[in-house]
Design an enzyme around this catalytic site. Structure first.
Site, PDB file in Angstrom:
ATOM      1  N   HIS A   1       0.706  -1.637   0.115  1.00 17.98           N
ATOM      2  CA  HIS A   1       0.126  -0.406  -0.159  1.00 17.98           C
ATOM      3  C   HIS A   1       1.150   1.001   0.112  1.00 17.98           C
ATOM      4  CE1 HIS A   1       0.259   1.343   4.238  1.00 17.98           C
ATOM      5  NE2 HIS A   1      -0.008  -0.128   4.631  1.00 17.98           N
TER       6      HIS A   1
ATOM      7  N   ASP B   1      -0.296   4.722   1.094  1.00 15.41           N
ATOM      8  CA  ASP B   1      -0.999   5.344   1.277  1.00 15.41           C
ATOM      9  C   ASP B   1      -0.460   5.238   2.720  1.00 15.41           C
ATOM     10  OD1 ASP B   1      -2.698   2.893   2.298  1.00 15.41           O
ATOM     11  OD2 ASP B   1      -3.820   4.466   3.647  1.00 15.41           O
TER      12      ASP B   1
ATOM     13  N   ASP C   1       6.285   1.765   6.665  1.00 15.50           N
ATOM     14  CA  ASP C   1       5.161   1.272   6.515  1.00 15.50           C
ATOM     15  C   ASP C   1       4.150   2.067   5.506  1.00 15.50           C
ATOM     16  OD1 ASP C   1       2.160   0.025   6.343  1.00 15.50           O
ATOM     17  OD2 ASP C   1       2.207   1.008   8.657  1.00 15.50           O
TER      18      ASP C   1
ATOM     19  N   GLU D   1      -5.201   1.723   2.658  1.00 14.52           N
ATOM     20  CA  GLU D   1      -5.154   0.670   3.447  1.00 14.52           C
ATOM     21  C   GLU D   1      -5.403   0.895   5.022  1.00 14.52           C
ATOM     22  OE1 GLU D   1      -3.276  -2.236   6.401  1.00 14.52           O
ATOM     23  OE2 GLU D   1      -2.234  -0.700   5.953  1.00 14.52           O
ATOM     24  N   GLU D   2      -4.408   2.124   5.395  1.00 13.04           N
ATOM     25  CA  GLU D   2      -4.735   3.044   6.820  1.00 13.04           C
ATOM     26  C   GLU D   2      -5.715   3.258   6.899  1.00 13.04           C
ATOM     27  OE1 GLU D   2      -2.503   1.893   8.321  1.00 13.04           O
ATOM     28  OE2 GLU D   2      -0.203   1.836   7.494  1.00 13.04           O
TER      29      GLU D   2
ATOM     30  N   ASP E   1       4.349  -6.395   4.264  1.00 18.95           N
ATOM     31  CA  ASP E   1       3.612  -5.676   4.962  1.00 18.95           C
ATOM     32  C   ASP E   1       4.119  -5.200   6.938  1.00 18.95           C
ATOM     33  OD1 ASP E   1       2.363  -3.014   5.504  1.00 18.95           O
ATOM     34  OD2 ASP E   1       0.172  -3.686   5.158  1.00 18.95           O
TER      35      ASP E   1
ATOM     36  N   HIS F   1     -29.883   8.105  41.323  1.00 19.23           N
ATOM     37  CA  HIS F   1     -28.482   9.145  42.537  1.00 19.23           C
ATOM     38  C   HIS F   1     -28.777   7.726  42.765  1.00 19.23           C
ATOM     39  CE1 HIS F   1     -27.694  11.386  45.889  1.00 19.23           C
ATOM     40  NE2 HIS F   1     -26.940  11.708  45.105  1.00 19.23           N
TER      41      HIS F   1
ATOM     42  N   THR G   1     -21.285   9.999  42.138  1.00 20.75           N
ATOM     43  CA  THR G   1     -22.713   9.001  42.400  1.00 20.75           C
ATOM     44  C   THR G   1     -23.338   8.861  42.051  1.00 20.75           C
ATOM     45  OG1 THR G   1     -23.739  10.568  43.770  1.00 20.75           O
ATOM     46  CG2 THR G   1     -21.553  10.091  44.749  1.00 20.75           C
TER      47      THR G   1
ATOM     48  N   SER H   1      -4.392  -8.759  12.533  1.00 25.52           N
ATOM     49  CA  SER H   1      -4.859  -9.001  11.078  1.00 25.52           C
ATOM     50  C   SER H   1      -4.917  -8.097  10.417  1.00 25.52           C
ATOM     51  CB  SER H   1      -6.648  -8.899  11.947  1.00 25.52           C
ATOM     52  OG  SER H   1      -7.074  -7.548  12.072  1.00 25.52           O
TER      53      SER H   1
ATOM     54  N   HIS I   1       3.078   4.054  12.211  1.00 25.86           N
ATOM     55  CA  HIS I   1       2.053   4.061  13.032  1.00 25.86           C
ATOM     56  C   HIS I   1       2.465   4.845  14.510  1.00 25.86           C
ATOM     57  CE1 HIS I   1      -1.039   1.509  11.049  1.00 25.86           C
ATOM     58  NE2 HIS I   1      -0.426   1.436  10.697  1.00 25.86           N
TER      59      HIS I   1
HETATM   60 ZN    ZN Z   1       0.981  -1.598   6.321  1.00 25.92          ZN
HETATM   61 ZN    ZN Z   2      -0.339   0.589   8.486  1.00 25.63          ZN
END
Ligand code: ZN
Ligand code: ZN
Ligand code: ZN
Ligand code: ZN
Lengths: 481, 481
Positions: B98, B100, B133, B167-168, B200, B233, B335, B422, B450
């Site tokens: 990717h 981006d 990345d 992708e991001e 990646d 309350h 409370t 994932s 990131h």
């Molecule tokens: Zn990536």
């Molecule tokens: Zn990434």
């Protein structure tokens, strides 16, 4: 019945003047929580003081100094103190009330202008902010003073007044002021007080007058768990490390049962079970499970036994889990493992529980339970703030007088209630003066104090004024013997 | 070793050109999550396409339509597809990457301008957003193409490319596009693909190259409990009614143990214990408990057994409690008895777990446990979203080729890893094409994708480029037999 008909007739004949008085008071938006309204709070204090003076009460302002709010320095509204009568043959009763109110705006959902008293003659209700909390009740006392002044009748007791303008904003400076005043001994404006009377709470329902002889205390806790140095991603670290949220949820789950039972050993046990006399009080209370469920909006009462449910609020401690700081709280989904979380919970206390004797039990228990978990995270349980509970001797002449007055005015016995929340000044007076304190509400459970469309029923205002006057006569009758 | 020295020498001799290429790419702030940067994403796609073309790749843009973001309609960056080679005697490898990147601003804590590639020759690092990345890896492929083009050497395999610009930001439109392209049969740009290769992700550490053959799936849940019609309350209602938070905390506490064990019956049981061969993989991994604890910033690993901790992430499901919506989350004390609360938790899945087979277990269990509580509140557990896990056959020639390439370039065996999170496109390719998918990272665990100060080590960029080229030669060598 000890109350002269003359007084009662005066109240019936002058109701328009009493409405006008409440209208004038509601028109002053004495919102203590809004710095922009501080001058109105001061103005309301002036108004009240002038009324007291007009009916022969000697007054004094007790300055409370200043407050810093949102970077601005604000003058705290002085207490308005008053005294009338010095007859050594009479009891001396101290009256407390507050002349500040909660914020209100028409746009919040009011049907009428909140700071214009609206008399709905169809429903017999007086709508307006402060109508029931607490301007109606304090003006009830002024009405009693007016009646005696105009009728040129001496009051049946010596009276002392302590009116506050910061009650809705934490009563800043009040406790210190009360203790300081008491310390003055003979020069104190509270000197010689035999009992205290406060009208700043509500009936249990919309039908039956009540006397309130107990308030729960509270102990608020912050349960901290910390692990990683920063929030982690559950994909990268799930099932590699001890997660603070898992530990926190486990510990919070060990505090209280679904049925409200407090699982911290020793806490519930401190409270003796009710004796037969007490049980009778709860069974007699004019309140049903339907009343509870209507007021919470769902059929979720803990029991179908009315007395059990009422005792849950009035004579049992309770533990509520309020929330978690530091975890994900937004809408939607986030796959975070929060690094540091803090569970907030509090315990409502009844005698003999105090923050001082409950806190070690809570902390020791959580320490033990955390050890059992076998986690490598760090845990600490912080006592954050609290206050003691209060229960009064309801057989004292102070209560007997109020009981007889209720019978005289309302033609029925009062309910005897304890409240689940706290009114801190009650405990302050009880401890500082060492005398009996009576809570005698003027309004009903559905008055909506702090809410939109706050109201006071006309009958509660007028009969309530009679009740307060009658109480003074019953005090005299009971104590001169 | 199947890789010609000519190719490897070319990489060493042309590193300045490769740095310049990465510098040009990093200078285009192709942040897909920022609508104001959308043109830069499109520009980055153009840049990449022109590079592919320059080295003989036939290209095509696959339009993905539009997206509505913050009320604005934005053009989605088209996929950049490419193909080179049609030799029926060669394998056809599809490359995904990717172009981006994540947002970045110097003020976030960067030591250098994030969109200016900074070569720190002392540390041998290339700093810049997208360096690792995923601009570094995709340009690694371009470097390979350049080498072959300039050396006028045919590539050892037929190549197909699928480069994405969203992708991001959730890969909007990607899956549909891939399935649609595959459906075209002989006309599809993915026609005849024998295996997929994606670069990646990252090494497990900073020392050892790895091949990644598994990703966990996820099932995200919202556990709703509602009771009162509005917040209550705790003074007025504590111990009168069933409190939703009490029920929620009890249920959440029944989901997972402090040691990470999932308490929902049947979930952990689905996963077969590791066989000896698998155990050997984990024991061999170049990763210590100290590595785990250094990366999380605290000594909180679930075990002192390295293989157990790594298996926790790589081959076990995990259940994390993320937080609660609707309860008090602020600083300080409140409370409140919250009326409606929603607990958020998710389960990371490994084969044969899927959202479809795990969700009924979770829901049935929570139903049963809620019944046991005996609460009058209402409970429901909503499956919110999820994705299946993926585990690949790592004995396939696709992995063997990568293994040999690693030995050739890095002079060591690769770690075989599974990731805890994932990378959804992996599963999409595996399912849509029905072929083996290989994850072969270029960067190291400490690259900070990131994060601030994202970097790619010079050696990873250059040796990584060699690795990718070498992998193609090893594919050829392994499959022509
Ligand atoms: Zn990536
Ligand atoms: Zn990434
Ligand atoms: Zn009040
Ligand atoms: Zn109030």
């Amino acid at each position: 019945m000890a109350t002269p008909a003359e007084f009662l007739n005066y109240i019936d004949s002058n109701k328009d003047a009493f409405f006008a008085r409440l209208r004038d008071a509601v028109a002053i938006p004495s919102v203590s929580g809004d710095p922009a309204r501080r001058d109105d709070v001061l103005r309301m204090g002036d108004y009240l003081e002038s009324q007291l003076k007009a009916y022969g009460v000697e007054t004094k302002r007790a300055e409370l100094g200043e407050q810093v709010s949102e970077g601005k320095t604000l003058k705290l509204p002085p207490l308005v103190l008053g005294r009338i009568g010095n007859d050594p043959g009479k009891k001396t009763i101290l009256i407390y009330g507050h002349f500040d109110v909660q914020p209100a705006a028409k746009s919040d959902g009011w049907n009428t202008e909140p700071f214009e008293l609206t008399h709905d003659s169809k429903s017999g209700r007086l709508y307006g902010r402060g109508s029931t909390d607490d301007k109606g009740p304090i003006l009830g006392w002024v009405n009693v003073l007016q009646a005696h002044h105009e009728l040129q009748k001496p009051l049946p007791v010596n009276m002392r007044f302590c009116f506050e303008g910061m009650e809705e904003s934490g009563s800043e400076g009040l406790d210190d002021m009360i203790y300081a005043e008491v310390k003055k001994g003979k020069d104190s404006w509270f000197h010689g007080v035999d009992a205290v009377c406060i009208s700043d709470n509500y009936w249990l329902n919309t039908r039956t007058p009540c006397l309130t002889y107990g308030l729960r205390g509270i102990a608020y806790y912050k349960l901290h768990i910390s692990g990683p140095g920063a929030d982690l991603h559950s994909g990268a670290f799930g099932r590699m490390v001890h997660e603070p949220m898992t530990d926190l949820i486990h510990l919070m789950g060990k505090l209280v049962d679904t049925d409200g039972r407090i699982l911290v050993p020793g806490v519930d046990d401190m409270v003796a079970p009710p004796n037969e006399e007490e049980k009778a009080i709860y069974n007699k209370l004019d309140y049903s499970i339907e009343d509870v469920e209507e007021s919470v909006g769902a059929p979720i009462a803990l029991s179908s036994d009315k007395a059990a449910v009422l005792m849950g609020r009035m004579r049992s401690s309770s533990l509520s889990l309020h929330g978690i700081e530091g975890a994900f709280y937004g809408v939607g989904a986030k796959t975070v493992i929060p690094a540091t979380v803090c569970g907030k919970f509090s315990i409502r206390l009844v005698p003999p529980q105090t923050p001082e004797n409950v806190t070690p039990l809570v902390q020791r228990y959580l320490d033990e339970e955390f050890k059992k978990l076998g986690s490598k995270n760090k845990m600490s349980c912080e006592y954050y703030h609290g206050g003691r509970p209060w229960v009064e001797d309801y057989k004292h002449w102070n209560y007997q007088a109020a009981h007889r007055a209720t019978q005289a005015i309302y033609k029925q016995d009062p309910d005897y209630t304890r409240e689940g929340g706290s009114i801190p000044v009650t405990l302050t007076f009880a401890e500082a003066l060492g005398v009996n304190v009576l809570l005698i509400p003027m309004g009903r459970s559905d008055d909506g104090a702090h809410s939109t469309n706050e109201k006071l029923d006309v009958s509660n205002y007028l009969e309530g004024t009679k009740l307060l006057g009658s109480y003074l006569y019953e005090v005299q009758a009971l104590t001169k013997a």
